[in-house]
Every structure is written in C-alpha cells, then in structure tokens.
Motif scaffolding. Structure first.
Motif, PDB file in Angstrom:
ATOM      1  N   UNK A 162       0.841  -1.198   0.000  1.00  0.00           N
ATOM      2  CA  UNK A 162       0.000   0.000   0.000  1.00  0.00           C
ATOM      3  C   UNK A 162       0.878   1.250   0.000  1.00  0.00           C
ATOM      4  N   UNK A 163       1.873   1.263   0.866  1.00  0.00           N
ATOM      5  CA  UNK A 163       2.744   2.424   0.993  1.00  0.00           C
ATOM      6  C   UNK A 163       3.467   2.729  -0.320  1.00  0.00           C
ATOM      7  N   UNK A 180      -8.451   3.888  -4.671  1.00  0.00           N
ATOM      8  CA  UNK A 180      -7.611   3.794  -5.871  1.00  0.00           C
ATOM      9  C   UNK A 180      -6.500   2.761  -5.668  1.00  0.00           C
ATOM     10  N   UNK A 181      -5.900   2.770  -4.488  1.00  0.00           N
ATOM     11  CA  UNK A 181      -4.823   1.825  -4.193  1.00  0.00           C
ATOM     12  C   UNK A 181      -5.363   0.398  -4.165  1.00  0.00           C
ATOM     13  N   UNK A 203       0.823   5.434  12.336  1.00  0.00           N
ATOM     14  CA  UNK A 203       2.262   5.279  12.537  1.00  0.00           C
ATOM     15  C   UNK A 203       3.066   6.478  12.041  1.00  0.00           C
ATOM     16  N   UNK A 204       2.384   7.475  11.467  1.00  0.00           N
ATOM     17  CA  UNK A 204       3.096   8.655  10.987  1.00  0.00           C
ATOM     18  C   UNK A 204       3.769   8.473   9.653  1.00  0.00           C
ATOM     19  N   UNK A 205       3.382   7.450   8.882  1.00  0.00           N
ATOM     20  CA  UNK A 205       4.019   7.177   7.598  1.00  0.00           C
ATOM     21  C   UNK A 205       3.255   7.768   6.422  1.00  0.00           C
ATOM     22  N   UNK A 206       1.984   8.041   6.603  1.00  0.00           N
ATOM     23  CA  UNK A 206       1.120   8.534   5.527  1.00  0.00           C
ATOM     24  C   UNK A 206       0.208   9.603   6.113  1.00  0.00           C
ATOM     25  N   UNK A 207      -0.217  10.523   5.267  1.00  0.00           N
ATOM     26  CA  UNK A 207      -1.193  11.526   5.691  1.00  0.00           C
ATOM     27  C   UNK A 207      -2.007  11.962   4.470  1.00  0.00           C
TER      28      UNK A 207
END
Length: 272
Positions: A202-203, A214-215, A236-240
């Motif tokens: 996903x990331x 979309x993903x 976790x602070x990896x995506x916004x």
C-alpha cells in the motif's frame, strides 16, 4: 497481521464515540430504516443510495456495488482466479435466463467455492460504503434483478452488524475518516515504524494522487482492508492526507484606462 504501531506526531482529532449500550439498543436495524423495512417485506429489487446500491432478492442482499469498492470482476481476475477474457465473454452472453456467474460455473471456468468467497468479499466490501451515513434519501426500484445472478444472498441483519463492526474497528485504529477518500502523501519520519508486506505494498502506491480505494484497485484487493492498512500507516506517521492547495490570490481587474496607459508607456519606450 501485525499492524504498525507508533506514537503519531500529531494527535488525531477527538470525535464523538457511541457507547456500546447505545449500539446494543440500536440493534441491526439502525443503519438504514428503509433497508430494514424492505427486508421485513421480503422485497426484490435495487436500493440506490448516495454511494452505491444494494440488490435484494426476497429481502436478502444478493449484491452490493459502490464506486469506492472494486467489483467482483476485478477480485476474480486480478490474481488469476479467472481469466479476464472469460469474464468478458460470460458478461456479454448473459441475459434474463442466463446469469454471468451461472455461465462461468456451468462452463467449468470457475469453482463454486472461489465464486462464493470472492462474491461475499465484494458484497461486504461495497456494502460498507453504500451504508455510510448520508443526507440523501435512498430510493428502491422493485423487481430489478442483477445480471450476475444470485450467488449467496446475505441477511440484512448480518450485513448491518458487519457494517457497524467495521466502522468501530476503523475508528479504533484512527478516528479521522478523512484518510478514506483523500489523496494520500508519504511522510518522512525520523525513525520509520516497521510495516507488514501488505502495508508495504500500500505504501509503495502512495503518490499524492491515489486515494485508498484507488490503491485497492491498483492492487486488486478489497477496499475495506486497504482502508485499515491506510489508517494504520497514518497512525504510525508514515502517511497523511494530501494538504489542500494554497489559495491563489485573484488577479486585479484591468480596466480600459489601465490598458490605454500601458500602451502609451510602451509607445514611449519604443520611441527612445
């Protein structure tokens, strides 16, 4: 699956949480009163809501469709369960007497177990979005049948309970629903939290343009598990969510006298 865990740099907004006692009193009829009534009268047709539709057969939900969720065709063909050409041929050959799924089963192109598993996944997936809170009233068209045919209709009670369970789970992971439909961007944390293989996939597709649905389509996966992965990555602070574009100040109005003055200045400069 082990979800990423980290302390977010910015705490999520506080949202109202419904008490469990309230949920119990609400029962399974609290998601859509119209759907509850249609189930009681064992109606057959299609319930159209703001974010998709539910097809009923004798008061049970036979299919669910939403623009936010990949359809049965994608879930079957994305990873080789069924060839895309076989699906297209069956869809073209279907009519009032020969449903798409029946043609695939009778032709030996798809096993009943694989069909039922993907069908239920697609149904619950789309129904989550169809039954989302809405200010737009739904409408029901009696007698409408779905070209896919009936696979395993689901009781309305079970569908609404599962929808409420999914809402609660998403809220516990990250209580801000803005991540579900907004374009997503990657963060650059100082100490990135470990992620699972599913979350890493996903990331890798977060590009500032794609949303969680979309993903899901790009990966050939169901939308709801992808929403979960996204909210865990946000936690976790990896995506916004992508921040809104800055407002552009409007250009000043140019009047005819201004244009005349500019022409005179131009002519003067050319005469030098």
């Amino acid at each position: 699956m082990t979800a990423v865990k980290a302390t977010p740099t910015t705490p999520p907004p506080r949202l109202p949480v419904r008490a469990k006692a309230d949920a119990g009193e609400r029962g399974w009829g609290g998601v859509s009163p119209m759907l509850t009534r249609l189930a009681a009268e064992k109606a057959t047709g299609v319930l159209v809501r703001e974010r998709g539709s539910l097809h009923l057969v004798d008061g049970r939900v036979a299919h669910a469709e939403s623009p936010s969720a990949p359809g049965l065709d994608l879930l079957l063909t994305a990873h080789g369960t069924l060839r895309a050409e076989a699906w297209e041929a069956a869809a073209k050959a279907s009519d009032d007497r020969h449903a798409t799924t029946r043609l695939l089963l009778d032709g030996g192109l798809l096993s009943p177990g694989a069909l039922e598993l993907c069908h239920l996944g697609a149904l619950y997936d789309a129904a989550y979005f169809v039954l989302a809170p809405s200010s737009t009233p739904g409408r029901f068209r009696y007698g409408v049948t779905h070209p896919l045919g009936s696979v395993r209709p689901v009781p309305v009670a079970a569908l609404e309970r599962e929808t409420l369970r999914r809402r609660d789970l998403l809220h516990r992971v990250w209580p801000d629903a803005a991540t579900d439909g907004a374009p997503l961007v990657r963060a650059d944390p100082v100490a990135p939290a470990p992620v699972t293989a599913r979350q890493a996939a996903v990331l890798a597709r977060v590009d500032g343009v794609r949303t969680a649905p979309d993903i899901a389509r790009a990966l050939g996966r169901r939308a709801y598990p992808t929403l979960l992965d996204v909210r865990r990555l946000v936690s976790a602070g990896l995506v916004s969510p992508r921040p809104p574009a800055p407002a552009v100040a409007p250009l000043p109005d140019v009047t005819d006298p201004d244009i005349t003055l500019l022409k005179r200045l131009r002519d003067a400069l050319e005469a030098l």
